[in-house]
Design an enzyme around this catalytic site. Structure first.
Site, PDB file in Angstrom:
ATOM      1  N   ASP A 186      47.330  41.945  45.584  1.00 59.17           N
ATOM      2  CA  ASP A 186      47.377  42.440  46.956  1.00 59.17           C
ATOM      3  C   ASP A 186      48.812  42.428  47.493  1.00 59.17           C
ATOM      4  O   ASP A 186      49.247  43.384  48.147  1.00 59.17           O
ATOM      5  CB  ASP A 186      46.471  41.577  47.837  1.00 59.17           C
ATOM      6  N   ASP A 265      38.406  42.567  50.931  1.00 61.92           N
ATOM      7  CA  ASP A 265      38.785  41.446  51.775  1.00 61.92           C
ATOM      8  C   ASP A 265      37.574  40.728  52.349  1.00 61.92           C
ATOM      9  O   ASP A 265      37.723  39.663  52.955  1.00 61.92           O
ATOM     10  CB  ASP A 265      39.690  41.936  52.912  1.00 61.92           C
TER      11      ASP A 265
END
Length: 371
Positions: A186, A265
């Protein structure tokens, strides 16, 4: 760096709704995964067995995700209609998976009998399940036609819940490995991809809209009502909320501005929550339910990981506001969820047990998880 008073924007309807939705979906996904696992264990239904990740699979997920990200970055316009078709099919299946327990509960509660059974694709379906499947298909068709953000969120949430229920983590060791790899993944694709590819790959892919195959077909056939079919679609790989959620004007923004949060997420932290819920369940002598989670029953690791997710999410949004730039949410979510679980298990001298995973006790098979 923006002044700190800008953080009051987190109290606006859009960010509050985003936070509440993400927290609820993450917690609900973990509980649904636990219930689904016990249901399959009780029914011994091997055809619906979940996938339990091992070390090599955990290492491959960031690599495969990176390749998919690059593929969509360079070829999204070419494959967007195919992606939309696959997403529509997956959405129907996910909606059916999420709502089928409630349909069964309502049928049992009301005393309805449903003797009619048909077979399709080696599976049996009752009449109520057939109606549910039809309703799910109509919902996905409505999303394809309108592209409304509420329908997009509904499909995205259902995909998240289905993913967490079918893909499991065996222990904290594999969980930590996966989260560490995705932590680096990420950060790289949000902060450093522009240096190598000339653009922020993660943000570019997240904000792209897919071509609607329904609009393409209707246009080629010159069907009436073409203007009612949206030409571009937001794929349900994220939840989105308009910044002017209640019709209020957002300073410096347009009516088309959206706040968004990727499904990863929510799904990745939910896998950790599902793991610690399972550990709490196996350590407890009594059935685990939502009411008992706050009591003295069980070890309640969930109450360290769950608030950590909420704190990490708020921190990620606050960092985005202060820096006025996209933030990798896992940069904040991984330490805030995994960290408390490891620290508390080490203090309780249970780190070795939760690190390697516990073997289920045969005497526990009669216990049910009630939500």
């Amino acid at each position: 760096m923006e002044p700190l008073w800008k953080l009051f924007y987190l109290l606006e309807p859009a960010p509050v709704t985003l936070i509440v939705t993400a927290v609820a979906v993450t917690f609900g996904s973990a509980f649904r995964a636990l219930n689904y696992g016990k249901e399959m264990e009780r029914n011994r239904d091997l055809s619906e067995a979940s996938i339990t990740l091992d070390r090599s699979q955990a290492l491959m997920i960031p690599i495969v995700s990176s390749c998919s990200l690059l593929l969509m970055f360079y070829l999204f316009s070419s494959v967007s209609q195919l992606l939309t078709a696959f997403t529509a099919i997956a959405s129907v299946s996910s909606l059916f998976f999420c709502f089928s327990p409630y349909v069964s509960h309502i049928r049992s509660y009301c005393g309805f009998t449903d003797p009619f059974v048909s077979r399709c694709c080696s599976k049996t379906y009752t009449r109520f399940q057939g109606l549910l499947l039809l309703a799910c298909s109509i919902t996905v068709a409505a999303w394809l036609i309108s592209g409304h953000w509420i329908l997009n969120n509904l499909l995205g949430i259902s995909i998240c819940i289905a993913f967490v229920s079918h893909v499991r983590l065996p222990n904290i060791k594999i969980c930590a490995l996966l989260l560490a790899c995705l932590f680096v993944y990420d950060i790289f694709w949000v902060f450093f991809s522009e240096r190598f590819f000339g653009a922020n790959v993660m943000v570019s892919v997240a904000t792209q809209q897919a071509s609607n195959p329904i609009h393409t077909v209707a246009n080629s056939l010159s069907l009436p009502g073409l203007q009612l079919i949206t030409k571009k679609l937001e794929l349900p790989v994220k939840i989105v909320f308009p910044r002017n959620l209640l019709g209020r004007t957002v300073p410096g923004g347009s009516n088309a501005d959206f706040m968004m949060l990727g499904l990863g997420d929510m799904a990745i932290p939910a896998m950790l929550l599902a793991l610690v819920l399972c550990f709490d369940y196996r350590k407890s002598r009594d059935p685990l339910n939502l009411i008992d989670l706050h009591s003295s029953k069980g070890h309640k690791y969930i109450w360290y990981a769950f608030p950590g997710y909420a704190i990490g999410l708020v921190t990620a949004l606050a960092a985005g506001i202060l820096t006025h730039s996209p933030q990798p949410a896992l940069l904040y979510l991984v330490p805030s969820t995994l960290g408390p679980v490891i620290v508390v298990s080490w203090i309780r001298r249970e780190l070795a047990e939760i690190w390697e995973g516990s073997t289920p006790n045969p005497s526990d098979k009669g216990r049910e998880v009630q939500v």
